[in-house]
Design an enzyme around this catalytic site. Structure first.
Site, PDB file in Angstrom:
ATOM      1  NE  ARG A 158     -17.695  -5.779   5.783  1.00 42.46           N
ATOM      2  CZ  ARG A 158     -16.799  -5.765   4.852  1.00 42.46           C
ATOM      3  NH1 ARG A 158     -17.010  -6.409   3.729  1.00 42.46           N
ATOM      4  NH2 ARG A 158     -15.690  -5.109   5.009  1.00 42.46           N
ATOM      5  CB  CYS A 209      -8.900  -9.848   4.456  1.00 43.15           C
ATOM      6  SG  CYS A 209      -9.356  -8.731   3.115  1.00 43.15           S
ATOM      7  CD  GLU A 253     -11.741  -6.836  10.302  1.00 38.35           C
ATOM      8  OE1 GLU A 253     -12.408  -7.211   9.324  1.00 38.35           O
ATOM      9  OE2 GLU A 253     -10.710  -6.144  10.194  1.00 38.35           O
ATOM     10  NE  ARG A 276     -14.243  -8.326   7.987  1.00 37.50           N
ATOM     11  CZ  ARG A 276     -13.485  -8.213   6.918  1.00 37.50           C
ATOM     12  NH1 ARG A 276     -13.871  -8.696   5.771  1.00 37.50           N
ATOM     13  NH2 ARG A 276     -12.325  -7.631   6.985  1.00 37.50           N
TER      14      ARG A 276
END
Length: 139
Positions: free
Chosen positions: A92, A11, A49, A94
């Site tokens: 959070r 990421c 993800e 994503r």
């Protein structure tokens, strides 16, 4: 390769807190390994993800490239930003990408997470009575 793999790729190249090198960063280019494996093994579905910043990286062009690469491998790919704040006591958000092989494509809708309204208090262990009294007298 697993039949329907769930894959998280690095990421840092897409994160707001990183240098945002994108697919030009060697870590970001690891996505191309996912494409190579998908093309070679053709699983029925892929679940990818990454951080929320992937959606806006390079004006949305990076995500468009990723979706186009998956479609070039024979998948119908969709994405959504899902925030687990309703389940966890933190933001959070994503990006989730669901890619279904075109020959098995079915209608797919991303789930709506419940709003449980959990806070930090809900996850902390209770303080023992003796420890609480000691803490109060020390203050």
């Amino acid at each position: 390769m697993h039949r329907e793999p769930a894959i998280g790729f690095p990421c840092q190249p897409f994160s707001f807190s990183g240098k945002r090198g994108g697919l030009g960063d060697p870590r970001g280019a690891l996505f191309l390994e996912i494409v190579r494996l998908a093309r070679a093994h053709q699983p029925k579905a892929l679940l990818l993800e990454n951080v929320r910043g992937l959606e806006s990286h390079d004006g949305g062009r990076t995500l468009a490239i990723i979706l186009r690469e998956l479609e070039g491998c024979g998948y119908c790919a969709r994405h959504a930003v899902i925030d687990a704040v309703g389940l966890l006591p933190q933001q959070r958000a994503r990006v989730f990408i669901v890619a279904l092989r075109a020959d098995v494509r079915q209608q797919y809708d991303f789930p709506r997470l419940p709003r449980l309204g959990r806070g930090v208090r809900d996850i902390l262990q209770p303080v023992a009575a003796g420890a609480a009294a000691a803490a109060a007298s020390a203050a």
